[in-house]
Enzyme design. Sequence first.
Site, PDB file in Angstrom:
ATOM      1  N   ASP A  62      -2.973   5.936 -12.191  1.00 52.57           N
ATOM      2  CA  ASP A  62      -2.236   6.208 -10.958  1.00 52.57           C
ATOM      3  C   ASP A  62      -3.144   7.112 -10.114  1.00 52.57           C
ATOM      4  O   ASP A  62      -3.438   8.249 -10.528  1.00 52.57           O
ATOM      5  CB  ASP A  62      -0.917   6.913 -11.284  1.00 52.57           C
ATOM      6  N   VAL A  63      -3.571   6.618  -8.960  1.00 53.65           N
ATOM      7  CA  VAL A  63      -4.553   7.362  -8.159  1.00 53.65           C
ATOM      8  C   VAL A  63      -4.036   8.706  -7.652  1.00 53.65           C
ATOM      9  O   VAL A  63      -4.821   9.545  -7.213  1.00 53.65           O
ATOM     10  CB  VAL A  63      -5.065   6.533  -6.953  1.00 53.65           C
ATOM     11  N   ASN A  89      -9.034   2.360  -2.387  1.00 50.05           N
ATOM     12  CA  ASN A  89      -8.376   1.247  -1.700  1.00 50.05           C
ATOM     13  C   ASN A  89      -6.883   1.106  -2.003  1.00 50.05           C
ATOM     14  O   ASN A  89      -6.144   0.513  -1.217  1.00 50.05           O
ATOM     15  CB  ASN A  89      -9.118  -0.049  -2.091  1.00 50.05           C
ATOM     16  N   TYR A 154       3.157   4.993   7.431  1.00 54.90           N
ATOM     17  CA  TYR A 154       1.948   4.269   6.996  1.00 54.90           C
ATOM     18  C   TYR A 154       0.832   4.471   8.026  1.00 54.90           C
ATOM     19  O   TYR A 154      -0.308   4.776   7.676  1.00 54.90           O
ATOM     20  CB  TYR A 154       2.294   2.784   6.843  1.00 54.90           C
ATOM     21  N   LYS A 158      -2.784   6.295   7.404  1.00 49.02           N
ATOM     22  CA  LYS A 158      -4.054   5.588   7.626  1.00 49.02           C
ATOM     23  C   LYS A 158      -4.884   6.273   8.721  1.00 49.02           C
ATOM     24  O   LYS A 158      -6.110   6.308   8.644  1.00 49.02           O
ATOM     25  CB  LYS A 158      -3.777   4.119   7.964  1.00 49.02           C
TER      26      LYS A 158
END
Length: 258
Positions: A62-63, A89, A154, A158
Site C-alpha cells: 500500500d503506497v 503512479n 482528485y 493532481k
Amino acid sequence: MDVKGKSAVITGGASGIGRATAELLARKGASVVIADLVEAQGVETVKAIESAGGRAVFIKADVTDEDDARRMLELAVNRFGSLDILYNNAGIAVGLPGYPLAEIKRWRRVIDIDLQAVILGCHLAAPMMDPKGGVIVNTASMAGLYPYKEDPVYGAAKAGVVNFTYSLAPWASKRNIRVNCVCPGVVDTPLVRRGIEAAKRAGHTAGIPAKILQPIQIAEAVLRLIEDDNLFGRAIEVRPTGARLVEVPAAPGSRKTS
Ligand SMILES: NC(=O)c1ccc[n+]([C@@H]2O[C@H](COP(=O)([O-])OP(=O)(O)OC[C@H]3O[C@@H](n4cnc5c(N)ncnc54)[C@H](O)[C@@H]3O)[C@@H](O)[C@H]2O)c1
C-alpha cells in the site's frame, strides 16, 4: 537514461497505465518491481513480462504505508542490485457521489494515495537511488493542469503532484535525480471504465469524452521522461491528439526554467 539494465519500481503496476509502463520498460531491458494492492493482477503482469523474456517481481504494497513503501523500494536494490527509476503512479478517483457529498474518509484516501504517497515515495527513494543518477516520474493528470469540476479533490491532488514535481526538481537534481510528471487525458483503463459506468448509471453522460487514450500512449510519454536527460521538473500533457511539454510558470522575481 537508457533503461536497459536499469531497475524500476512502478506503483499501481498491476493495472492500466502502470501495467503498460511496466511491460514497456521490461521490453526495453529494465528489471521491474510491480507494487500494488491487487496481488492476482500483479502476479499475472509479472508472468506476462517473464513470458516475453523480461525480468519482474511483484510486491503487495500500500503506497500510503511507510513500511510498505520502503519495502517495495528495497526490493529493487535487493533483487536487481539498484534503484534507478521510481514511477509513482498508483491512484484512485473520488467517484460518485463526488465531493462534497462523498464520505470524508473517501476523499481523504484520494489525497493520501494520489498526493501524499507521491511525496512519501520521493522522500524514501532519493537516498536509496544509485548515485550515478536516478529518475522519478509521478503520475499527475490533465485534471491537475486545468479546473476539473467532475472531481475537485482528485484535481487538487493532481495539481499538488504537478507543483510538487516542479518545486522538488532543483533539490533532486543536486542529488543527480531527475523528477518529472505525466499528465494524461482520459485513458482506457479499469479506473476510467468504472467511472464511465457509474456516470452512465447516474445519467451524467455529458463529461464522457468521445476519444480516449490507450495506456501504451502514456507509457511512451513516461519512457520519454525517463530517457531524455534534459528534462527535469517538467510535466508532459498527453491528449489523443499528441503529447506536449507544459511550460513551467515562473514565480515572480525568478527566472523561467523553460
Ligand atoms: N485513466 C485515466 O484516464 C487517467 C487519467 C489521468 C491520470 N490517471 C492516473 O493514472 C494513474 C493510474 O491510473 P489507471 O487509470 O491506470 O488506473 P487503474 O485502476 O487501472 O490502476 C491503478 C492501480 O493502482 C493500484 N492502487 C490503488 N491504490 C493503491 C495503493 N494505495 N497502493 C498500491 N497500489 C494502489 C490499483 O490497485 C490499480 O492496480 C492514477 O494515478 C490515475 O489517477 C489516469
